[in-house]
Design a protein around this motif. Structure first.
Motif, PDB file in Angstrom:
ATOM      1  N   LEU A 169     -13.077   9.178 -12.997  1.00 57.92           N
ATOM      2  CA  LEU A 169     -12.309   8.214 -13.815  1.00 57.92           C
ATOM      3  C   LEU A 169     -12.929   8.319 -15.315  1.00 57.92           C
ATOM      4  N   LEU A 170     -12.083   8.269 -16.095  1.00 60.79           N
ATOM      5  CA  LEU A 170     -12.422   8.148 -17.529  1.00 60.79           C
ATOM      6  C   LEU A 170     -12.242   6.920 -18.009  1.00 60.79           C
ATOM      7  N   PRO A 192      -6.256  -0.547 -12.993  1.00 68.75           N
ATOM      8  CA  PRO A 192      -5.187  -0.189 -13.554  1.00 68.75           C
ATOM      9  C   PRO A 192      -5.377   1.250 -13.787  1.00 68.75           C
ATOM     10  N   LEU A 193      -4.542   2.189 -13.364  1.00 70.11           N
ATOM     11  CA  LEU A 193      -4.762   3.880 -13.241  1.00 70.11           C
ATOM     12  C   LEU A 193      -3.752   4.393 -14.062  1.00 70.11           C
ATOM     13  N   VAL A 239      -8.444   6.567 -16.497  1.00 69.91           N
ATOM     14  CA  VAL A 239      -7.474   7.688 -16.225  1.00 69.91           C
ATOM     15  C   VAL A 239      -8.391   8.687 -15.312  1.00 69.91           C
ATOM     16  N   LEU A 240      -7.359   8.920 -14.058  1.00 65.33           N
ATOM     17  CA  LEU A 240      -7.718   9.791 -13.059  1.00 65.33           C
ATOM     18  C   LEU A 240      -7.775  11.293 -13.473  1.00 65.33           C
ATOM     19  N   CYS A 241      -8.637  11.959 -13.621  1.00 72.79           N
ATOM     20  CA  CYS A 241      -8.906  13.279 -14.178  1.00 72.79           C
ATOM     21  C   CYS A 241     -10.304  13.930 -13.813  1.00 72.79           C
ATOM     22  N   ILE A 242     -10.176  15.414 -14.194  1.00 74.58           N
ATOM     23  CA  ILE A 242     -11.387  16.185 -13.424  1.00 74.58           C
ATOM     24  C   ILE A 242     -12.450  16.163 -14.453  1.00 74.58           C
ATOM     25  N   ASP A 243     -13.717  16.327 -14.013  1.00 80.55           N
ATOM     26  CA  ASP A 243     -14.904  16.239 -14.952  1.00 80.55           C
ATOM     27  C   ASP A 243     -15.025  17.480 -15.757  1.00 80.55           C
TER      28      ASP A 243
END
Length: 295
Positions: A169-170, A192-193, A239-243
């Motif tokens: 998560l960001l 909250p995503l 924010v669900l994202c990649i590293d």
């Protein structure tokens, strides 16, 4: 059949939004260009332009033709480039579509070495989400795509590049959750995503990490990560994202991985039975050989 010359003329007008400027860029007279476009409209049976006093804009049909014309001319250029390759010196173009991933650096490293041996080969990158990459792949506008798994469709071949992206998560660095080293799955389900659009629309299922995203609190979606960073920075959501995609230096942002560790493999995707240009074929063969155990 529409002549490619007319497509070039049409795109010049769409770009310049002015018949005089377009004619100057094409080195033809204004009257010739106007007549050619009226003939094109007659041939298609559709009005392509709204002709204002100072500006020319496209109709809905004109916008459609602009998009298709760009694709057609790009495909012609790629085809001609492939045939210009001679046997003694490998040249031509390699076109790749890619999603957002730090693993792209691995492909670039491979190409840097490849281009040292074949300096006449050019590399073209088209960035976007998986849907865009697959669409361009289907139309022959890219030779290959670099995508996150799991994606499995019978019409494609997949080459695992032995790289993984890590999800997390960001978030704002001054939020309470930033004090933790990581985020648990139970916490994820209550926050909250902000999700990638293709995930939200069901094009990339989240069931592979045991979450039912339909029950999550999704407050926003994004296509590419850059604009989503502002949502996170302002505290709109996580924010669900990649590293390793976002440089958080100097910003009110930080990244926290999810536990248990959530990773996804990356694949080079090509169409089955695809005919490659000599440059793309050689690059793909060397990439595949380099990924073999012990290579």
């Amino acid at each position: 059949m529409i002549e490619t010359r007319l497509l070039h003329y049409f795109l010049a007008i769409a770009r310049e939004q002015n018949i005089t400027k377009a004619a100057e860029s094409l080195f033809v007279t204004q009257s010739t260009l106007s007549r050619q476009m009226m003939d094109l409209e007659k041939q298609l049976g559709k009005q392509l332009f709204i002709r204002g006093k100072r500006k020319i804009t496209l109709t809905e049909e004109g916008t459609y033709l602009r998009n298709r014309a760009q694709e057609i001319l790009e495909l012609i250029d790629n085809t001609e480039s492939a045939f210009r390759t001679n046997e003694e010196t490998l040249s031509g173009d390699i076109t790749i579509g890619c999603g957002e991933t730090a693993a792209m650096d691995v492909i670039i490293q491979q190409f840097a070495e490849f281009r040292r041996r074949y300096p006449d080969v050019k590399f073209h990158i088209h960035s976007g989400d998986a849907d865009m990459v697959l669409e361009r792949l289907d139309k022959g506008l890219v030779d290959m795509g670099l995508l996150l798994g799991p994606i499995r469709q019978e019409k494609y071949d997949y080459l695992n590049i032995r790289q993984q992206d890590t999800f997390g998560l960001l978030m704002p660095k001054d939020c309470p959750l930033a004090g933790q080293k990581d985020v648990t799955m139970d916490q994820l389900k209550t926050l909250p995503l902000i999700l990638a659009e293709q995930t939200f629309l069901g094009h990339q299922e989240l069931e592979w990490f045991g979450a039912d995203y339909t029950s999550m609190n999704i407050v926003a979606t994004y296509n590419l990560i850059h604009n989503a960073t502002f949502l996170a920075e302002r505290g709109i959501g996580y924010v669900l994202c990649i590293d390793s995609l976002v440089n958080t230096q100097g910003r009110n942002l930080t990244f926290r991985p999810i536990v248990p560790k959530l990773t996804v493999d990356l694949y080079i995707v090509t169409k089955k039975y695809q005919t490659f240009s000599p440059a793309a074929k050689t690059f793909l063969e060397e990439l595949r050989a380099g990924l073999q155990p012990g290579a």
